[in-house]
Design a protein around this motif. Structure first.
Motif, PDB file in Angstrom:
ATOM      1  N   GLU A 134       0.818  -1.213   0.000  1.00 54.78           N
ATOM      2  CA  GLU A 134       0.000   0.000   0.000  1.00 54.78           C
ATOM      3  C   GLU A 134       0.854   1.266   0.000  1.00 54.78           C
ATOM      4  N   ASP A 135       2.048   1.185   0.590  1.00 57.66           N
ATOM      5  CA  ASP A 135       2.900   2.366   0.645  1.00 57.66           C
ATOM      6  C   ASP A 135       3.713   2.580  -0.633  1.00 57.66           C
ATOM      7  N   GLY A 136       3.439   1.789  -1.667  1.00 54.09           N
ATOM      8  CA  GLY A 136       4.152   1.915  -2.935  1.00 54.09           C
ATOM      9  C   GLY A 136       5.363   1.022  -3.064  1.00 54.09           C
ATOM     10  N   GLY A 137       5.749   0.321  -1.983  1.00 52.73           N
ATOM     11  CA  GLY A 137       6.879  -0.595  -2.045  1.00 52.73           C
ATOM     12  C   GLY A 137       6.487  -1.960  -2.597  1.00 52.73           C
ATOM     13  N   LYS A 138       7.425  -2.876  -2.544  1.00 54.98           N
ATOM     14  CA  LYS A 138       7.198  -4.222  -3.059  1.00 54.98           C
ATOM     15  C   LYS A 138       7.703  -5.246  -2.049  1.00 54.98           C
ATOM     16  N   HIS A 139       7.004  -6.372  -1.988  1.00 57.58           N
ATOM     17  CA  HIS A 139       7.405  -7.479  -1.118  1.00 57.58           C
ATOM     18  C   HIS A 139       7.651  -8.706  -1.989  1.00 57.58           C
ATOM     19  N   ASP A 140       8.847  -9.289  -1.908  1.00 55.45           N
ATOM     20  CA  ASP A 140       9.210 -10.424  -2.759  1.00 55.45           C
ATOM     21  C   ASP A 140       8.609 -11.715  -2.224  1.00 55.45           C
ATOM     22  N   LEU A 141       7.845 -12.403  -3.063  1.00 57.74           N
ATOM     23  CA  LEU A 141       7.273 -13.704  -2.739  1.00 57.74           C
ATOM     24  C   LEU A 141       7.902 -14.732  -3.670  1.00 57.74           C
ATOM     25  N   PHE A 142       8.716 -15.642  -3.107  1.00 57.69           N
ATOM     26  CA  PHE A 142       9.482 -16.587  -3.910  1.00 57.69           C
ATOM     27  C   PHE A 142       8.656 -17.833  -4.236  1.00 57.69           C
ATOM     28  N   MET A 143       8.926 -18.372  -5.420  1.00 56.61           N
ATOM     29  CA  MET A 143       8.334 -19.642  -5.846  1.00 56.61           C
ATOM     30  C   MET A 143       9.417 -20.709  -5.704  1.00 56.61           C
ATOM     31  N   ASP A 144       9.561 -21.249  -4.493  1.00 57.11           N
ATOM     32  CA  ASP A 144      10.632 -22.186  -4.185  1.00 57.11           C
ATOM     33  C   ASP A 144      10.269 -23.603  -4.606  1.00 57.11           C
ATOM     34  N   VAL A 145      11.297 -24.387  -4.920  1.00 60.69           N
ATOM     35  CA  VAL A 145      11.104 -25.789  -5.293  1.00 60.69           C
ATOM     36  C   VAL A 145      10.473 -26.556  -4.122  1.00 60.69           C
ATOM     37  N   GLY A 146       9.481 -27.381  -4.428  1.00 55.13           N
ATOM     38  CA  GLY A 146       8.804 -28.174  -3.413  1.00 55.13           C
ATOM     39  C   GLY A 146       7.576 -27.521  -2.825  1.00 55.13           C
ATOM     40  N   GLU A 147       7.354 -26.236  -3.125  1.00 55.37           N
ATOM     41  CA  GLU A 147       6.186 -25.535  -2.582  1.00 55.37           C
ATOM     42  C   GLU A 147       4.918 -25.986  -3.317  1.00 55.37           C
ATOM     43  N   PRO A 148       3.820 -26.239  -2.584  1.00 51.59           N
ATOM     44  CA  PRO A 148       2.540 -26.524  -3.250  1.00 51.59           C
ATOM     45  C   PRO A 148       2.062 -25.294  -4.019  1.00 51.59           C
ATOM     46  N   ILE A 149       1.564 -25.519  -5.208  1.00 46.74           N
ATOM     47  CA  ILE A 149       1.124 -24.418  -6.068  1.00 46.74           C
ATOM     48  C   ILE A 149      -0.189 -24.792  -6.744  1.00 46.74           C
ATOM     49  N   LYS A 150      -1.089 -23.839  -6.804  1.00 45.76           N
ATOM     50  CA  LYS A 150      -2.395 -24.045  -7.442  1.00 45.76           C
ATOM     51  C   LYS A 150      -2.400 -23.296  -8.769  1.00 45.76           C
ATOM     52  N   PHE A 151      -2.763 -23.991  -9.844  1.00 46.93           N
ATOM     53  CA  PHE A 151      -2.742 -23.385 -11.173  1.00 46.93           C
ATOM     54  C   PHE A 151      -3.981 -23.802 -11.951  1.00 46.93           C
ATOM     55  N   ARG A 152      -4.257 -23.054 -12.996  1.00 43.97           N
ATOM     56  CA  ARG A 152      -5.378 -23.366 -13.883  1.00 43.97           C
ATOM     57  C   ARG A 152      -4.837 -23.878 -15.217  1.00 43.97           C
TER      58      ARG A 152
END
Length: 246
Positions: A134-152
């Protein structure tokens, strides 16, 4: 995600299996032939569901085995376009994120179908979603190996593959080596990367992506709600005490 495909095949039963019941021998041979194989425009074969019909068995001249025309139903993995599936990240590369379901690995989420904006981190060998704050910054969210992921599932790709022919004779190969070496290398490389069935996915919409992203966001929202309720109760108590004093 799993469908029943009705198939027909001429099943060959070797003489050393004549001691088995015909149904059992046919079932074993079908599973040996199709299990974990990809059929063009059908999908990945998982397991035999049932045998619908068996025609009369025949023995061809010069062949001691029996041949039986069989109609059967087979469980096939072929998710419909638009289906949402949960898998695990197998690896990341510049092309995108490779996902596995445990029994099926040929799933690619292209970089264009990731959350926007995303970048590829060379040091971590992982894609990173630059989540806007909200303050205009960015937060890095990593897609690490082994992480569960939901996709279409956005589309599917079937490719016809054929076996590679035997190597040429040494004399013929020596004559053509200077002119066809580069073409042969390119052809071999193309055959190595070709897969008979591939799924293309996408996560560029709300609720899709690494599951921990949304779990963490839900916990934060729940915590904010509890804090708000506590403040409301505290304010009401103060108002009540003030009224009593008057």
């Amino acid at each position: 995600m799993f469908v029943l495909a009705e198939l027909k095949d001429n099943v060959r039963i070797a003489p050393d299996h004549f001691n088995l019941k015909l149904v059992d021998a046919v079932r074993d041979e079908i599973d040996r032939k199709l299990a974990n194989k990809v059929l063009l425009n059908v999908g990945l074969c998982i397991a035999l569901k049932e045998i619908v019909s068996l025609k009369d068995s025949i023995i061809l001249p010069g062949d001691g085995a029996s041949h039986t025309e069989v109609l059967f139903r087979y469980v096939v993995f072929r998710p419909m376009v638009g289906t949402v599936i949960t898998g695990k990240i197998r690896s990341c590369c510049r092309e995108g994120v490779n996902v596995t379901l445990g029994f099926f690995d040929d799933i690619l989420i292209p970089h264009a179908a990731l959350q926007h904006p995303s970048r590829f981190d060379e040091a971590e060998q992982a894609w990173v979603w630059e989540y806007p704050l909200e303050d205009g910054g960015k937060h890095d969210l990593f897609m690490d190996v082994g992480e569960p992921i939901k996709f279409r599932v956005s589309r599917e790709i079937f490719e016809e593959t054929s076996p590679i022919g035997p190597p040429k004779a040494e004399g013929q190969a020596a004559q053509n080596a200077s002119t066809s070496a580069a073409a042969a290398a390119a052809s071999a490389a193309a055959q190595e990367v070709k897969t008979p069935y591939k799924i293309i996915g996408a996560i560029n919409e709300s609720g899709l992506g690494v599951l921990s992203w949304w779990d963490q966001q839900g916990k934060e929202e729940e915590q904010d709600g509890e804090d708000g309720e506590d403040n409301t109760e505290y304010d009401n108590d103060d108002e009540g005490e003030g009224a009593c004093e008057e």
